[in-house]
Design a protein around this motif. Structure first.
Motif, PDB file in Angstrom:
ATOM      1  N   SER A 149      23.115  49.419  53.407  1.00 25.96           N
ATOM      2  CA  SER A 149      22.101  49.017  52.372  1.00 25.96           C
ATOM      3  C   SER A 149      22.506  49.863  51.156  1.00 25.96           C
ATOM      4  O   SER A 149      22.607  50.989  51.205  1.00 25.96           O
ATOM      5  N   VAL A 150      22.463  49.210  49.688  1.00 28.32           N
ATOM      6  CA  VAL A 150      22.749  50.139  48.753  1.00 28.32           C
ATOM      7  C   VAL A 150      21.635  50.952  48.345  1.00 28.32           C
ATOM      8  O   VAL A 150      22.041  52.021  47.972  1.00 28.32           O
ATOM      9  N   HIS A 151      20.513  50.459  48.593  1.00 28.82           N
ATOM     10  CA  HIS A 151      19.395  51.321  48.562  1.00 28.82           C
ATOM     11  C   HIS A 151      19.343  52.526  49.441  1.00 28.82           C
ATOM     12  O   HIS A 151      19.074  53.696  48.704  1.00 28.82           O
ATOM     13  N   LYS A 152      19.654  52.607  50.403  1.00 29.56           N
ATOM     14  CA  LYS A 152      19.826  53.677  51.289  1.00 29.56           C
ATOM     15  C   LYS A 152      20.960  54.735  50.792  1.00 29.56           C
ATOM     16  O   LYS A 152      20.857  56.100  51.098  1.00 29.56           O
ATOM     17  N   GLN A 153      22.118  54.092  50.238  1.00 34.05           N
ATOM     18  CA  GLN A 153      23.199  54.779  49.686  1.00 34.05           C
ATOM     19  C   GLN A 153      22.553  55.659  48.516  1.00 34.05           C
ATOM     20  O   GLN A 153      23.053  56.793  48.157  1.00 34.05           O
ATOM     21  N   ILE A 154      22.036  54.848  47.696  1.00 31.92           N
ATOM     22  CA  ILE A 154      21.407  55.487  46.480  1.00 31.92           C
ATOM     23  C   ILE A 154      20.314  56.688  46.501  1.00 31.92           C
ATOM     24  O   ILE A 154      20.168  57.353  45.783  1.00 31.92           O
ATOM     25  N   ILE A 155      19.481  56.493  47.646  1.00 30.14           N
ATOM     26  CA  ILE A 155      18.800  57.593  48.044  1.00 30.14           C
ATOM     27  C   ILE A 155      19.394  58.936  48.376  1.00 30.14           C
ATOM     28  O   ILE A 155      19.044  60.006  47.842  1.00 30.14           O
ATOM     29  N   ALA A 156      20.601  58.850  48.878  1.00 26.74           N
ATOM     30  CA  ALA A 156      21.454  60.022  49.199  1.00 26.74           C
ATOM     31  C   ALA A 156      21.918  60.446  48.070  1.00 26.74           C
ATOM     32  O   ALA A 156      21.990  61.749  47.631  1.00 26.74           O
ATOM     33  N   VAL A 157      22.613  59.763  46.817  1.00 23.45           N
ATOM     34  CA  VAL A 157      22.833  60.018  45.642  1.00 23.45           C
ATOM     35  C   VAL A 157      21.699  60.915  45.041  1.00 23.45           C
ATOM     36  O   VAL A 157      21.731  61.873  44.169  1.00 23.45           O
ATOM     37  N   GLN A 158      20.619  60.277  44.904  1.00 25.75           N
ATOM     38  CA  GLN A 158      19.324  60.817  44.039  1.00 25.75           C
ATOM     39  C   GLN A 158      19.045  62.132  44.830  1.00 25.75           C
ATOM     40  O   GLN A 158      18.803  63.219  44.101  1.00 25.75           O
ATOM     41  N   GLU A 159      19.284  62.357  46.062  1.00 29.85           N
ATOM     42  CA  GLU A 159      19.021  63.884  47.046  1.00 29.85           C
ATOM     43  C   GLU A 159      19.810  64.530  46.238  1.00 29.85           C
ATOM     44  O   GLU A 159      19.474  65.811  45.864  1.00 29.85           O
ATOM     45  N   ARG A 160      20.917  64.208  46.133  1.00 26.39           N
ATOM     46  CA  ARG A 160      22.162  65.180  45.885  1.00 26.39           C
ATOM     47  C   ARG A 160      21.781  65.582  44.294  1.00 26.39           C
ATOM     48  O   ARG A 160      21.837  66.734  43.966  1.00 26.39           O
ATOM     49  N   LEU A 161      21.364  64.608  43.421  1.00 24.42           N
ATOM     50  CA  LEU A 161      21.034  64.873  41.891  1.00 24.42           C
ATOM     51  C   LEU A 161      19.806  65.702  41.764  1.00 24.42           C
ATOM     52  O   LEU A 161      19.932  66.751  40.955  1.00 24.42           O
TER      53      LEU A 161
END
Length: 415
Positions: A149-161
């Motif tokens: 899921s793109v949304h799940k992957q973007i969650i991980a990116v957001q957490e890193r940011l």
């Protein structure tokens, strides 16, 4: 998809009470509801620009102040993102964004927030880049079942940011995203070169900012190279002007000639040719000529070595490994790694790494090669060998660094 009125989208995002979206799970549910409200599939959004831009605005924007979000409705900003999307060139974001932020008259609302606008722009750009890469060529991704899921992957990116408080940290994350080997991307050589050039630019800019170098307004962004002019202090009130020309591939004699021409045109004191890869011997021979004494060429690693000397640390580490007799006493260890639910973070299973997997050393090697790694924690009872593992791993890494540098000097080095 025709892009909706961004004021409507921003109004929907900011209408949600802040206390309701402090929890990660609540924020995720809020993002999903908003995406669906604007007819965007949270799992796999359409790969057109309008869909990607609105998707990014929602993913990034939930929980952000309204004045910050209104920045991304500005036409010049939207056009920079559209051109970057259409030309598959993230460097356009940096050029267009810097130009806009340098000239835009920010209102009192933004100034009163005390927020680093450049960091927020970079964070939005990082999310946009991540969404773009995960929506390109979706047919291939679905066929290989390699995209979550793109949304799940973007969650991980957001957490890193969120864990990166500085602009330099965000730029490093953008560089990582640019070269990330995402299966949803077409494996085109031209695309790879652009991504690697952008990654080099972000890493290099972050390094120069750490060193306190100033950047002049001059910038050139092309598909196969970029140029800046930096100012390096040499004494009180004086500085050298250095023209930087960065390229993604191997640096050759033609690149030296192009650097010489740019230095003459811009009338700088020196010129540096910097590449993420190796430098041809002919290019090194060219800059060694007396008439080119104002020119230099470096790999990015060599550029860092000019100002950062780790030789004392590496020597200390070697001595410590010998003193502790790590090589003779180290016993390979097995390990378990908890497998967590991506939403509620509860353990659902565990993976065991034993002899057939190369023990914990094998897992650490896999982790080191992972382009999306973050950090690793090794937990264990007193006396189980954690310190021995640390010294063994660091010793192997130092040996790898020395071998890589030897190969680079012999013209065999890679990144």
């Amino acid at each position: 998809m025709i892009i909706p009125n961004l004021d409507v989208i921003i109004g929907a995002i900011t209408s949600i009470a802040q206390p309701l979206i402090k929890d990660k799970l609540d924020r995720s549910e809020t993002v999903i509801k908003l995406l669906k409200k604007f007819n965007l599939n949270p799992e796999h959004p359409l790969p057109d620009f309008s869909s990607v831009y609105v998707y990014t605005l929602v993913e990034y924007g939930v929980g952000k102040p309204k004045p910050i979000l209104q920045l991304f409705r500005e036409e010049e900003i939207k056009q920079a993102f559209r051109q970057a999307f259409d030309r598959n060139s993230p460097a356009i974001l940096i050029e267009g964004g810097e130009r806009f932020l340098d000239t835009y008259a920010f209102g009192d609302e933004i100034k009163d927030l005390g927020i680093d606008i450049r960091r927020e722009f970079a964070a939005f750009s990082a999310v946009f880049l991540a969404v773009t890469k995960r929506t390109r060529n979706p047919k291939e991704a679905y066929t290989n079942h390699q995209i979550d899921s793109v949304h799940k992957q973007i969650i991980a990116v957001q957490e890193r940011l969120d864990r990166l408080p500085t602009l330099e940290g965000i730029r490093t994350e953008m560089a990582r995203l640019a070269v990330e080997n995402n299966p949803a991307l077409p494996a085109a050589t031209e695309t790879a070169a652009k991504s690697q050039g952008f990654a080099l630019a972000q890493q290099m800019r972050g390094w120069f900012e750490i060193l306190g170098y100033d950047f002049e307004p001059y910038q050139v962004w092309e598909d196969n190279y970029f140029e800046w002019i930096i100012q390096i202090p040499v004494r009180r009130g004086r500085f050298d002007r250095i023209l930087i020309r960065g390229i993604a591939g191997e640096a050759g004699i033609q690149d030296v000639a192009a650097l010489r021409q740019s230095v003459a045109t811009q009338k700088t004191d020196e010129g540096w040719l910097v590449t993420a890869r190796r430098i041809a011997k002919a290019a090194r021979n060219e800059v060694d000529k007396p008439e080119n004494r104002h020119l230099d060429c470096y790999t990015f690693d060599e550029l860092i070595d000019v100002d950062a000397d780790f030789s004392s640390y590496i020597q200390w580490l070697k001595n410590e490994v010998n003193r502790r007799q790590i090589d003779g006493k180290y016993v390979p260890l097995g390990c378990t790694k908890a497998e967590l639910d991506s939403v509620n973070k509860r353990q659902i299973d565990a993976s065991y790494y034993g002899e057939e997997d190369g023990w914990i050393d094998g897992y650490i090697d896999l982790w080191m090669d992972d382009p999306v790694k973050e950090h690793i924690s090794v937990l264990g009872e007193f006396g189980t060998g954690k310190l021995g593992l640390l010294f063994t791993t660091l010793g192997r890494l130092c040996s790898d660094i020395n071998r890589q540098r030897t190969e680079e000097l012999n013209g065999l080095g890679c990144l």
